[in-house]
Design a protein around this motif. Structure first.
Motif, short mmCIF file in Angstrom:
data_model
loop_
_atom_site.label_atom_id
_atom_site.label_comp_id
_atom_site.label_asym_id
_atom_site.label_seq_id
_atom_site.Cartn_x
_atom_site.Cartn_y
_atom_site.Cartn_z
N ALA A 65 62.69 50.19 70.71
CA ALA A 65 61.32 50.61 70.37
C ALA A 65 61.31 51.28 69.00
CB ALA A 65 60.79 51.55 71.43
N GLY A 66 60.30 50.94 68.20
CA GLY A 66 60.18 51.50 66.87
C GLY A 66 60.92 50.75 65.79
N ALA A 67 61.62 49.68 66.13
CA ALA A 67 62.38 48.93 65.14
C ALA A 67 61.47 48.17 64.19
CB ALA A 67 63.32 47.96 65.85
N ILE A 68 62.01 47.83 63.04
CA ILE A 68 61.35 46.95 62.06
C ILE A 68 62.12 45.64 62.03
CG2 ILE A 68 60.79 46.58 59.64
CD1 ILE A 68 60.56 49.62 59.34
N ILE A 69 61.43 44.55 62.31
CA ILE A 69 62.05 43.22 62.27
C ILE A 69 61.52 42.49 61.05
CG2 ILE A 69 62.29 41.01 63.44
CD1 ILE A 69 62.10 42.44 66.08
N GLU A 70 62.41 42.14 60.14
CA GLU A 70 62.06 41.39 58.95
C GLU A 70 62.51 39.94 59.13
OE1 GLU A 70 63.70 43.13 55.47
OE2 GLU A 70 62.15 44.69 55.35
N ILE A 71 61.58 39.01 58.96
CA ILE A 71 61.90 37.60 59.11
C ILE A 71 62.17 37.02 57.73
CG2 ILE A 71 61.10 35.39 60.00
CD1 ILE A 71 59.31 36.87 61.91
N LEU A 72 63.36 36.47 57.55
CA LEU A 72 63.79 35.92 56.27
C LEU A 72 63.11 34.57 56.01
CD1 LEU A 72 67.56 36.83 56.63
CD2 LEU A 72 65.81 38.08 55.35
N PRO A 73 63.16 34.06 54.78
CA PRO A 73 62.50 32.79 54.47
C PRO A 73 62.95 31.66 55.39
CG PRO A 73 63.19 33.89 52.46
CD PRO A 73 63.76 34.68 53.59
N GLY A 74 61.98 30.83 55.77
CA GLY A 74 62.27 29.73 56.66
C GLY A 74 61.21 29.63 57.75
N ILE A 75 61.38 28.66 58.64
CA ILE A 75 60.42 28.42 59.71
C ILE A 75 61.07 28.73 61.05
CG2 ILE A 75 58.98 26.70 60.87
CD1 ILE A 75 58.75 25.21 58.25
N GLN A 76 60.41 29.55 61.82
CA GLN A 76 60.81 29.82 63.20
C GLN A 76 59.81 29.08 64.10
OE1 GLN A 76 63.22 32.17 64.62
NE2 GLN A 76 64.16 32.38 62.59
N HIS A 91 59.64 38.54 55.11
CA HIS A 91 60.49 38.75 53.94
C HIS A 91 60.46 37.46 53.12
CE1 HIS A 91 63.61 40.97 51.78
NE2 HIS A 91 64.23 39.82 51.60
N HIS A 92 59.61 37.43 52.10
CA HIS A 92 59.51 36.28 51.19
C HIS A 92 59.07 34.99 51.89
CE1 HIS A 92 61.14 38.79 48.11
NE2 HIS A 92 62.34 38.87 48.65
N GLY A 93 57.93 35.04 52.59
CA GLY A 93 57.27 33.81 53.01
C GLY A 93 57.76 33.12 54.24
N ALA A 94 58.14 33.84 55.26
CA ALA A 94 58.57 33.21 56.51
C ALA A 94 57.36 32.67 57.27
CB ALA A 94 59.33 34.21 57.36
N ILE A 95 57.58 31.66 58.12
CA ILE A 95 56.52 31.00 58.88
C ILE A 95 56.88 31.02 60.36
CG2 ILE A 95 55.33 28.82 59.31
CD1 ILE A 95 55.81 28.11 56.37
N LEU A 96 55.90 31.41 61.19
CA LEU A 96 56.02 31.28 62.64
C LEU A 96 55.18 30.08 63.06
CD1 LEU A 96 55.90 34.95 64.00
CD2 LEU A 96 57.84 33.59 63.22
N ASP A 97 55.83 29.05 63.57
CA ASP A 97 55.21 27.77 63.89
C ASP A 97 55.20 27.59 65.41
OD1 ASP A 97 54.74 24.98 64.36
OD2 ASP A 97 55.35 24.56 62.30
N GLY A 98 54.01 27.39 65.97
CA GLY A 98 53.91 27.22 67.40
C GLY A 98 54.24 25.83 67.90
N GLY A 99 54.47 24.89 66.98
CA GLY A 99 54.80 23.53 67.38
C GLY A 99 53.71 22.84 68.18
#
Length: 437
Positions: A65-76, A91-99
């Motif tokens: 709890a309280g953490a910071i999650i940084e998503i690096l460039p790329g698609i998840q 972090h520099h343009g990451a994408i979360l894709d629901g497919g």
């Protein structure tokens, strides 16, 4: 002297050793960083190629709890759940894709922050959402959404207590389907049975509905820009149609009016080039103020079976139909500027009580259309400039009639079935006679 020289030599060698050791220690620092603030330890976890975890699901499962999650460039790609307080940021343009399957991100814990991420491709069912919020005190800020059925949904009875902290949706860009017709029931932001929600400074384009509200007391919707939708702002969600003097306008079935919106402020928004700007039904104690409603394809404001509405300080400009009112309830329309609209007011069947006072009516083509049994309207103290002969005669006669300090005269103004017993000879807005809004 020799003793001082020895100490200087020792201090010099210590400094050299410290300088050499610093980069060695920096190389040894792991990617998971613990930064200490006033509240304790904050864990920063990086996700993606070269990060602490390659997959977001693993990071969410491990994050305290309280953490910071940084998503690096790329698609998840996938669907994720946040069930504890934390911050999710890019972090520099990451994408979360629901497919194109289901809801992308579901939040069930309070005090979650989602910042500057890109979301795309939700499922195609009406309830599929890029971000679904089922908690209070959540902040969604600076994100971009594309190709979704719902961009952000806040609801399911969350935060209904009167003292609940606000959930904030701010500075997001939601572009639904820019290159094709938006799917039926696609929504930019939906608020369903959730109080204390603040939606501000967002841009919403190319969806069927920009912002939809259903049962959301203490809501504040401010400073948003909504364009290219079928309806920019609506409450509640489900609609029907009725024929008004041969023209079809979309209202809501009375059976579906409650619950709807109550105690909501909708202010300083820009609504342009939508089919309809605002639809209200079954709404109570709502304030619509300081908005720009310009160049809709059909209606600027539709009101049905709503009470306690205050419509004030708005600008209605170049709309086919500016204001349409029907059903029951009370509506107070004051100090608005209505310019260059094709039809200013349409009154449909009902017994609503409407007051229209201290507004500027400038260069509108037709002032009033009505059904047979229509709401009661009290016109008072409005400024009229319609480019018709009656205006010239009215002002010529008004020169010989006394005025009060606000510039109102006791000489009635009558046109298109409208009778204002004490019109104003002075516009309420200094630039009200200008057609450029």
């Amino acid at each position: 002297m020799r003793s001082r020289h020895c100490w200087q030599t020792i201090v010099g060698w210590l400094c050299i050793c410290w300088i050499i050791a610093v980069p060695v220690r920096a190389i040894a620092v792991p990617l998971t960083v613990e930064a200490v603030d006033d509240n304790g330890v904050i864990h920063i976890i990086r996700v993606g190629a070269g990060g602490d975890y390659s997959q977001l699901a693993d990071a969410l499962a491990a994050a305290p709890a309280g953490a910071i999650i940084e998503i690096l460039p790329g698609i998840q790609i996938g669907q994720w759940l946040i069930d504890r307080p934390l911050t999710l940021r890019v972090h520099h343009g990451a994408i979360l894709d629901g497919g194109e399957s289901g809801t992308i991100l579901t939040i069930t814990a309070p005090d979650v922050h989602v910042q500057e991420l890109n979301f795309q491709r939700t499922g195609l069912q009406p309830v599929d959402t890029a971000i679904l919020v089922r908690a209070r005190a959540v902040t969604i800020e600076g994100n971009r959404f594309e190709r979704f059925m719902r961009g952000i949904t806040i609801g399911d009875g969350t935060g209904v207590n009167g003292d609940a902290a606000y959930t904030i949706v701010r500075n997001n860009t939601l572009v639904g389907w820019p290159d094709e017709t938006p799917p039926v029931r696609s929504i930019g932001i939906a608020v369903l049975k959730a109080s204390a929600v603040q939606i501000e400074l967002n841009t919403i384009l190319a969806v069927q509905t920009g912002i939809a509200v259903d049962d959301a007391p203490r809501g504040l919707i401010r400073g948003n820009v909504i364009r290219a939708t079928a309806t920019a702002f609506v409450t509640p969600l489900l609609a029907g149609s009725t024929s008004i003097l041969g023209a079809t306008a979309t209202f809501f079935s009375a059976a579906l009016c409650l619950p709807a919106a109550s105690d909501v402020v909708f202010e300083q928004n820009t609504l342009e080039h939508n089919t309809t700007a605002i639809k209200l039904a079954g709404s109570t104690r709502m304030t619509i103020r300081q908005n720009l409603l310009r160049a809709q394809h059909a209606d600027a404001l539709l009101v049905h079976n709503s009470t306690g509405l205050l419509i004030t300080d708005n600008r209605f400009h170049q709309n086919p139909r500016a204001v349409t009112i029907g059903g029951s309830g009370t509506v107070d329309i004051r100090q608005n500027r209505l310019t260059d609209n094709e039809t200013t007011f349409i009154l449909t069947t009902g017994d609503a009580a409407v007051t229209v006072h201290h507004n500027d009516f400038i260069h509108n083509q037709k002032l009033l259309m009505r059904d047979i049994q229509v709401p009661t309207v009290a016109w008072e103290g409005n400024y009229w400039k319609q480019h018709v002969v009656i205006d010239w005669w009215f002002r010529l006669r008004a020169q010989w009639v006394s005025q009060d300090q606000q510039g109102r005269t006791v000489l009635p103004y009558a046109i298109d079935g409208v009778v204002d017993p004490s019109p104003s000879l002075i516009p309420y807005y200094p630039d009200a006679q200008a057609t450029n809004q």
